[in-house]
Design an enzyme around this catalytic site. Structure first.
Site, PDB file in Angstrom:
ATOM      1  CG  ASP A  67      -0.294  -0.401   2.519  1.00  0.00           C
ATOM      2  OD1 ASP A  67       0.954  -0.341   2.594  1.00  0.00           O
ATOM      3  OD2 ASP A  67      -1.011  -0.781   3.458  1.00  0.00           O
ATOM      4  CG  ASN A 136      -8.881  -1.012  12.208  1.00  0.00           C
ATOM      5  OD1 ASN A 136      -7.925  -1.657  11.767  1.00  0.00           O
ATOM      6  ND2 ASN A 136      -9.363   0.059  11.602  1.00  0.00           N
ATOM      7  CG  HIS A 138      -5.771  -1.810   9.030  1.00  0.00           C
ATOM      8  ND1 HIS A 138      -5.788  -0.636   9.753  1.00  0.00           N
ATOM      9  CD2 HIS A 138      -4.454  -2.079   8.828  1.00  0.00           C
ATOM     10  CE1 HIS A 138      -4.549  -0.230   9.962  1.00  0.00           C
ATOM     11  NE2 HIS A 138      -3.723  -1.091   9.418  1.00  0.00           N
ATOM     12  CD  GLU A 143      -8.713   1.387   7.868  1.00  0.00           C
ATOM     13  OE1 GLU A 143      -8.739   0.495   8.747  1.00  0.00           O
ATOM     14  OE2 GLU A 143      -8.015   2.412   7.979  1.00  0.00           O
TER      15      GLU A 143
HETATM   16  C1  GLP Z   1      -0.324   0.134   8.698  1.00  0.00           C
HETATM   17  C2  GLP Z   1      -0.091  -0.570   7.348  1.00  0.00           C
HETATM   18  C3  GLP Z   1      -0.362  -2.030   7.482  1.00  0.00           C
HETATM   19  C4  GLP Z   1       0.260  -2.525   8.756  1.00  0.00           C
HETATM   20  C5  GLP Z   1      -0.514  -1.995   9.907  1.00  0.00           C
HETATM   21  C6  GLP Z   1       0.091  -2.270  11.265  1.00  0.00           C
HETATM   22  O1  GLP Z   1      -1.194   1.190   8.618  1.00  0.00           O
HETATM   23  N1  GLP Z   1      -0.824  -0.046   6.241  1.00  0.00           N
HETATM   24  O2  GLP Z   1       0.125  -2.716   6.347  1.00  0.00           O
HETATM   25  O3  GLP Z   1       0.251  -3.922   8.820  1.00  0.00           O
HETATM   26  O4  GLP Z   1      -0.865  -0.654   9.733  1.00  0.00           O
HETATM   27  O5  GLP Z   1       1.111  -1.366  11.545  1.00  0.00           O
HETATM   28  P1  GLP Z   1       2.101  -1.504  12.762  1.00  0.00           P
HETATM   29  O6  GLP Z   1       3.020  -2.608  12.428  1.00  0.00           O
HETATM   30  O7  GLP Z   1       2.796  -0.177  12.815  1.00  0.00           O
HETATM   31  O8  GLP Z   1       1.280  -1.782  13.954  1.00  0.00           O
END
Ligand code: GLP
Length: 241
Positions: A67, A136, A138, A143
């Site tokens: 992404d 959440n 995702h 989302e």
């Molecule tokens: C982000 C990314 C995701 C990631 C998630 C968890 O927003 N878009 O691909 O897996 O949120 O992030 P973190 O590892 O910082 O908790």
């Protein structure tokens, strides 16, 4: 499909196991296709790769990122282009012609999404795709409520996600409101195996829902129950009785 879980008592051991798996895969298949994730969780894996696995030749590997924020140029320090190039792609000597990160700067978002999907299709599929999960549920930037058959597209970010990611920005107001993300259906169609990385007590409840709860679009990561997944978790993230 069963999820194979590996649980580690230290971040270092978790990072090394994932880095080794990626490196060994590339050693046996130099033109492998790998998927990358962003966020705080995988940074330790990228550090391990850059530190301990530089002797592996990654120059023929094709990389896909999950992404990208909409509106952050590639050289913006909070863009996922910048994150990935600095932490993993440049240290490993990736070939820019073999790196595919959704383009969050194209005015025509559908065109950017279609280009990314076409590149994935042409790649023949992603052998191993790193992924994390949001609080959440995702997956990438899909989302809650995202359709399991969704494809690469622009999405609005949930306030929970913007808040969680504010720690990477100078000002929380700077967190973009939209992103372009591989869809859940995109992952299902193209990822042969997901390497799911989850660390920390704050992720224990959502990890439990994702792995053991109902498979529902309200918890996008629950789709992983229908895919081939290797889970790499620390003890803190493991569900408690
Ligand atoms: C982000 C990314 C995701 C990631 C998630 C968890 O927003 N878009 O691909 O897996 O949120 O992030 P973190 O590892 O910082 O908790």
């Amino acid at each position: 499909m069963a999820i194979t879980s590996h649980v580690f008592s230290t971040s270092e051991a978790l990072a090394d196991a994932v880095a080794r798996k990626l490196s060994e895969h590339v050693s046996t298949k130099p033109d492998a296709v790998l998927g990358l994730a962003t966020g705080g969780t995988p940074t330790i894996v990228y550090e391990a790769l850059a530190r301990d696995y530089r002797s592996t030749d990654f120059s023929r590997v094709t990389f896909f990122a999950l992404d990208e924020y909409i509106g952050l140029p590639p050289d913006h320090p909070c863009s996922y282009h910048h994150y990935l190039w600095h932490r993993v792609l440049k240290p490993l000597g990736a070939d820019p012609a073999r790196v595919f990160i959704p383009d969050g700067m194209d005015d025509d978002r559908q065109r950017a999404a279609a280009r990314y999907e076409a590149s994935l299709e042409a790649s023949g599929g992603v052998d191993l795709w790193l992924a994390g999960i949001g609080h959440n549920g995702h997956l990438a930037f899909n989302e809650p409520g995202s359709a399991f058959d969704s494809r690469t597209r622009d999405v609005d970010l949930n306030p929970v996600t913007r808040q969680a990611n504010a720690r990477f920005f100078d000002d929380p107001a700077d967190v973009p409101t939209c992103a372009i993300t591989a869809g859940l259906g995109t992952l299902k169609a193209h990822a042969r195996e997901i390497l799911l990385l989850v660390r920390g007590l704050d992720k224990a409840a959502i990890l439990d829902r994702a792995l053991n709860g109902p498979v529902t679009e309200e918890v996008p990561a629950s789709m992983l129950q229908t895919m081939r997944v290797s889970g790499y978790f620390d003890q803190a993230a493991m569900p408690r009785d």
